[in-house]
Design a protein around this motif. Structure first.
Motif, PDB file in Angstrom:
ATOM      1  N   PHE A   7       6.205 108.430  87.238  1.00 22.58           N
ATOM      2  CA  PHE A   7       6.678 106.490  87.418  1.00 22.58           C
ATOM      3  C   PHE A   7       5.339 106.290  87.649  1.00 22.58           C
ATOM      4  O   PHE A   7       5.495 104.976  87.189  1.00 22.58           O
ATOM      5  CB  PHE A   7       7.031 107.172  88.796  1.00 22.58           C
ATOM      6  CG  PHE A   7       7.805 105.303  89.513  1.00 22.58           C
ATOM      7  CD1 PHE A   7       8.314 105.090  88.954  1.00 22.58           C
ATOM      8  CD2 PHE A   7       6.678 104.755  90.499  1.00 22.58           C
ATOM      9  CE1 PHE A   7       8.887 103.363  89.414  1.00 22.58           C
ATOM     10  CE2 PHE A   7       7.617 103.417  90.693  1.00 22.58           C
ATOM     11  CZ  PHE A   7       8.435 102.858  89.789  1.00 22.58           C
ATOM     12  N   ASP A   8       3.864 106.286  88.515  1.00 20.31           N
ATOM     13  CA  ASP A   8       3.003 105.733  88.416  1.00 20.31           C
ATOM     14  C   ASP A   8       2.090 105.106  87.370  1.00 20.31           C
ATOM     15  O   ASP A   8       2.107 104.795  86.965  1.00 20.31           O
ATOM     16  CB  ASP A   8       1.651 106.754  89.982  1.00 20.31           C
ATOM     17  CG  ASP A   8       2.405 106.662  90.631  1.00 20.31           C
ATOM     18  OD1 ASP A   8       3.455 106.119  91.559  1.00 20.31           O
ATOM     19  OD2 ASP A   8       2.699 107.555  91.526  1.00 20.31           O
ATOM     20  N   GLU A   9       2.512 106.812  86.439  1.00 23.67           N
ATOM     21  CA  GLU A   9       1.382 106.119  85.117  1.00 23.67           C
ATOM     22  C   GLU A   9       2.565 104.944  84.354  1.00 23.67           C
ATOM     23  O   GLU A   9       1.891 103.820  83.576  1.00 23.67           O
ATOM     24  CB  GLU A   9       1.500 107.396  84.015  1.00 23.67           C
ATOM     25  CG  GLU A   9       1.298 107.015  82.890  1.00 23.67           C
ATOM     26  CD  GLU A   9      -0.709 107.470  82.915  1.00 23.67           C
ATOM     27  OE1 GLU A   9      -0.597 107.093  81.618  1.00 23.67           O
ATOM     28  OE2 GLU A   9      -1.144 107.409  84.333  1.00 23.67           O
ATOM     29  N   ALA A  10       3.968 104.950  84.638  1.00 23.11           N
ATOM     30  CA  ALA A  10       4.696 104.488  83.394  1.00 23.11           C
ATOM     31  C   ALA A  10       4.453 102.920  84.335  1.00 23.11           C
ATOM     32  O   ALA A  10       4.093 101.959  83.484  1.00 23.11           O
ATOM     33  CB  ALA A  10       5.766 104.661  83.299  1.00 23.11           C
ATOM     34  N   PHE A  11       4.611 102.818  85.780  1.00 25.96           N
ATOM     35  CA  PHE A  11       4.686 101.259  86.294  1.00 25.96           C
ATOM     36  C   PHE A  11       3.224 101.018  86.223  1.00 25.96           C
ATOM     37  O   PHE A  11       3.797  99.154  85.400  1.00 25.96           O
ATOM     38  CB  PHE A  11       4.522 101.389  88.185  1.00 25.96           C
ATOM     39  CG  PHE A  11       3.975 100.122  88.071  1.00 25.96           C
ATOM     40  CD1 PHE A  11       5.249  99.422  88.649  1.00 25.96           C
ATOM     41  CD2 PHE A  11       3.036  99.965  88.954  1.00 25.96           C
ATOM     42  CE1 PHE A  11       5.575  97.975  89.224  1.00 25.96           C
ATOM     43  CE2 PHE A  11       3.021  98.841  89.871  1.00 25.96           C
ATOM     44  CZ  PHE A  11       4.187  98.002  89.859  1.00 25.96           C
ATOM     45  N   VAL A  12       2.241 101.591  86.306  1.00 27.95           N
ATOM     46  CA  VAL A  12       0.741 101.060  85.786  1.00 27.95           C
ATOM     47  C   VAL A  12       0.425 100.439  84.744  1.00 27.95           C
ATOM     48  O   VAL A  12       0.167  99.574  84.220  1.00 27.95           O
ATOM     49  CB  VAL A  12      -0.581 101.809  86.363  1.00 27.95           C
ATOM     50  CG1 VAL A  12      -1.537 101.236  85.853  1.00 27.95           C
ATOM     51  CG2 VAL A  12      -0.452 101.959  87.444  1.00 27.95           C
ATOM     52  N   ARG A  13       0.823 101.753  83.559  1.00 30.38           N
ATOM     53  CA  ARG A  13       0.782 100.697  81.948  1.00 30.38           C
ATOM     54  C   ARG A  13       1.582  99.847  81.814  1.00 30.38           C
ATOM     55  O   ARG A  13       1.575  99.229  80.581  1.00 30.38           O
ATOM     56  CB  ARG A  13       0.770 102.650  80.792  1.00 30.38           C
ATOM     57  CG  ARG A  13       0.632 103.601  81.002  1.00 30.38           C
ATOM     58  CD  ARG A  13      -1.181 103.107  80.896  1.00 30.38           C
ATOM     59  NE  ARG A  13      -1.749 104.388  81.121  1.00 30.38           N
ATOM     60  CZ  ARG A  13      -2.866 104.445  79.992  1.00 30.38           C
ATOM     61  NH1 ARG A  13      -3.895 103.480  80.191  1.00 30.38           N
ATOM     62  NH2 ARG A  13      -3.731 105.679  80.523  1.00 30.38           N
ATOM     63  N   VAL A 111      -7.846 106.401  84.150  1.00 30.14           N
ATOM     64  CA  VAL A 111      -8.315 106.902  85.686  1.00 30.14           C
ATOM     65  C   VAL A 111      -7.632 106.790  87.000  1.00 30.14           C
ATOM     66  O   VAL A 111      -7.744 106.615  87.633  1.00 30.14           O
ATOM     67  CB  VAL A 111      -9.890 107.323  85.822  1.00 30.14           C
ATOM     68  CG1 VAL A 111     -10.611 107.375  84.674  1.00 30.14           C
ATOM     69  CG2 VAL A 111     -10.307 105.733  85.902  1.00 30.14           C
ATOM     70  N   GLU A 112      -6.065 106.377  86.601  1.00 28.65           N
ATOM     71  CA  GLU A 112      -5.127 106.092  87.747  1.00 28.65           C
ATOM     72  C   GLU A 112      -5.177 105.359  88.935  1.00 28.65           C
ATOM     73  O   GLU A 112      -5.737 105.490  89.902  1.00 28.65           O
ATOM     74  CB  GLU A 112      -5.500 107.155  88.999  1.00 28.65           C
ATOM     75  CG  GLU A 112      -4.642 108.690  87.670  1.00 28.65           C
ATOM     76  CD  GLU A 112      -3.946 110.056  87.994  1.00 28.65           C
ATOM     77  OE1 GLU A 112      -4.530 109.842  89.450  1.00 28.65           O
ATOM     78  OE2 GLU A 112      -3.439 110.545  87.473  1.00 28.65           O
ATOM     79  N   MET A 113      -5.964 103.967  88.283  1.00 31.81           N
ATOM     80  CA  MET A 113      -6.839 103.239  89.171  1.00 31.81           C
ATOM     81  C   MET A 113      -5.890 101.449  87.985  1.00 31.81           C
ATOM     82  O   MET A 113      -5.460 101.941  87.273  1.00 31.81           O
ATOM     83  CB  MET A 113      -8.072 102.373  88.471  1.00 31.81           C
ATOM     84  CG  MET A 113      -8.836 103.590  89.740  1.00 31.81           C
ATOM     85  SD  MET A 113     -11.136 104.078  89.432  1.00 31.81           S
ATOM     86  CE  MET A 113     -11.103 102.323  90.854  1.00 31.81           C
ATOM     87  N   HIS A 114      -5.793 100.522  88.822  1.00 32.38           N
ATOM     88  CA  HIS A 114      -5.291  99.277  89.154  1.00 32.38           C
ATOM     89  C   HIS A 114      -5.919  98.197  90.123  1.00 32.38           C
ATOM     90  O   HIS A 114      -6.603  98.084  90.469  1.00 32.38           O
ATOM     91  CB  HIS A 114      -3.580  99.836  89.036  1.00 32.38           C
ATOM     92  CG  HIS A 114      -3.278  99.889  90.459  1.00 32.38           C
ATOM     93  ND1 HIS A 114      -3.359  98.785  90.942  1.00 32.38           N
ATOM     94  CD2 HIS A 114      -3.083 100.519  90.895  1.00 32.38           C
ATOM     95  CE1 HIS A 114      -3.323  98.858  92.398  1.00 32.38           C
ATOM     96  NE2 HIS A 114      -2.506 100.367  92.414  1.00 32.38           N
TER      97      HIS A 114
END
Length: 558
Positions: A7-13, A111-114
């Motif tokens: 979910f996190d990955e899809a949301f940020v992308r 790298v899982e940042m935003h």
């Protein structure tokens, strides 16, 4: 350390893709700057004096070597080879081109940042004690709770358009290293009479043009109630907070105008209403988060190498005395790496320095780094046997300055060098003060001292809670610097008191020098800190040092 799920990955992308389209429409003229402004602010992009500025979130100040290396890559590829670490444990890039920002955000996502919610009238990056998970005095690691708050607040449908920006800080220790009382919500872990861990909840703190120390709305709140209670606070503020005047829109004004008792009554009522809806789901989710914050496998080793270096090398000994903090694990220390070499810009790190810090974290610190609100970098878990080698590597990169907590370890906002809101320079003042105390060779004699500088009344440099605070203002087109004394950003928080008339740009450094020399004259012993001396003597001797006998005498009479 928290790791993204699907979910996190899809949301940020999806946010990156959305913003890429918005940037393209801005560049081709489909969107005006006024139309684009709220869209860029949702993604941490500001328009400053000379260029755009991208503010990247570092939630609760925690990152690993891969993230730090990616920050270095962004600095080299899209900026001028450096980044600026801020008092909100973020990093800012001051020179990106608008067309490059979507690529920067995509690289961050790798790298899982935003940069989501690092600006705008929403809940900003949740900050925490930079020694979290390592400090010897800690009740528990607060970062799992901080992560829970981050996930809850990100894109929260009710809280994306609050009356004003909203900031939360949390510490897992009774010793406040997160300036919780200067936040909209401050959370300080404490124990009740039964020995159970919970939180002291503080509301209505804040600095800026109307500085206020937060007020305790709950002496003790069980951790299981924390998320719904925070939601209750923000819900009440969202309805009650003023939207007619942005200078009176922060929750500190809401609390001040309505009174703490009324705010508490409304919050408790809202809490009682929404608490059943949570039904323990938040605690199950918190348990899953906590599993990702397990302590590293601490090694067992002798500390002889540390002891020998400490006895034989005065440079190493000086650094160890100032830059190391007690760790909860035997044989370990917390290392604070100073980004305040004398004469350098506070909080700036070059890409080469970032890469070195990443390498050192990987080699010596269980692959963990922290960014402190004091604009330094922390290696939280370093075995003492590795400290001599670590120190040597830091010195070679200009990162071995032994000044953490001393007069040259200055917090400073970007000021008029970058910020469109600033009315005076901050960075050159900090640099000149640091150079002067180094030239005088007195900062180790002066000891613990917090100097904080802001270039405007928005107080991003936290000057109100500095032992010595400096506020730069514009007086008829001329920079003028006011001094405050006695501020405190800890659990005994206090707002500093203004000394009197301000000083011109070329007068402020000599004025600070006079304050330091006055302190050395006035203290009762080397163990009495600047703040302790000020609290004992009051303003009078310091006012005399700044303005002469006449004004000092008036202060004594008052």
């Amino acid at each position: 350390m928290y790791t993204y799920n699907e979910f996190d990955e899809a949301f940020v992308r999806s946010r990156v893709a959305q913003f890429r389209g918005q940037v393209e429409r801005r560049l081709d003229g489909s969107l005006t700057e006024d139309e684009f402004r709220p869209l860029r602010l949702m993604n941490g992009l500001y328009l400053q004096l000379h260029a755009y500025m991208l503010r990247v979130a570092i939630p609760y100040g925690t990152l690993d070597s891969a993230k730090m290396r990616q920050l270095a890559y962004l600095a080299d590829t899209y900026d001028k080879g450096y980044g600026h670490f801020t008092t909100r444990q973020n990093i800012q890039y001051n020179w990106p081109k608008l067309g490059d920002v979507p690529d920067m955000l995509s690289a961050l996502a790798d790298v899982e940042m935003h940069a989501i919610q690092t600006s705008g009238n929403t809940i900003r990056n949740v900050t925490s004690d930079h020694f979290a998970g390592a400090a010897a005095d800690e009740i528990a690691d607060p970062r799992p709770v901080a992560e829970l708050l981050r996930q809850w607040s990100t894109d929260h449908p009710e809280f994306q358009f609050l009356p004003r920006k909203f900031k939360i800080a949390i510490t897992g220790s009774p010793t406040d290293r997160a300036v919780t009382k200067a936040h909209d919500i401050g959370l300080r872990m404490v124990r009740n009479d039964a020995g159970e861990a919970g939180f002291e909840v503080i509301v209505g703190g804040g600095l800026g043009r109307t500085p206020m120390v937060g007020k305790v709305i709950r002496d003790f709140l069980p951790q299981a109630d924390l998320l719904p209670y925070c939601e209750a606070i923000v819900s009440v503020y969202n309805l009650l907070g003023r939207r007619d005047n942005k200078y009176k829109a922060r929750i500190k004004i809401t609390v001040h105008e309505n009174g703490l008792d009324k705010i508490r009554e409304l919050v408790e009522a809202r809490f009682a209403e929404i608490r059943p809806a949570f039904s323990g789901v938040d605690q199950k989710h918190l348990a899953a988060i906590e599993a990702q914050f397990a302590a590293p496998a601490f090694k067992q080793a002798e500390t002889e190498a540390f002891d020998k270096a400490y006895d034989a090398d005065p440079v190493f000994r000086s650094w160890a005395d100032t830059n190391l903090t007690a760790h909860k694990a035997e044989g370990y220390a917390i290392v604070t790496v100073s980004l305040k070499a004398h004469g350098e810009t506070p909080g700036d790190a070059t890409s080469d320095q970032m890469r070195l810090l990443a390498d050192l974290a990987k080699q010596y610190a269980h692959d963990e780094l922290r960014i402190s609100h004091e604009q330094n970098v922390v290696l939280p878990h370093v075995h003492k046997s590795d400290l001599p080698a670590l120190h040597a590597a830091l010195r070679g990169a200009g990162l071995g300055t032994a000044n953490v907590g001393l007069a040259s370890d200055i917090i400073a906002c970007p000021g008029m060098d970058y910020c469109a809101l600033a009315t005076a320079r901050s960075i050159p003042v900090a640099q000149k003060i640091a150079e002067r105390v180094d030239a005088l060779k007195i900062e180790h004699e002066v000891g613990a001292l917090k100097i904080k500088i802001s270039g405007c009344i928005n107080a991003c440099g936290h000057h109100h809670v500095g032992h010595i605070g400096i506020l730069g203002l514009d007086r008829a087109g001329v920079e003028n610097y006011q001094i405050t004394l006695g501020g405190d950003g800890t659990e005994t928080a206090a707002i500093g008191t203004r000394t009197g008339p301000g000083f011109a740009y070329d007068e402020i450094v000599p004025a600070i020098e006079r304050l330091l020399l006055a302190y050395l004259e006035e203290r009762e012993s080397p163990e009495e800190t600047f703040l302790e001396t000020y609290n004992r003597t009051g303003m009078a001797p310091f006012k005399t040092a700044l303005y002469g006998e006449e004004q000092g005498g008036r202060a004594r009479a008052a």
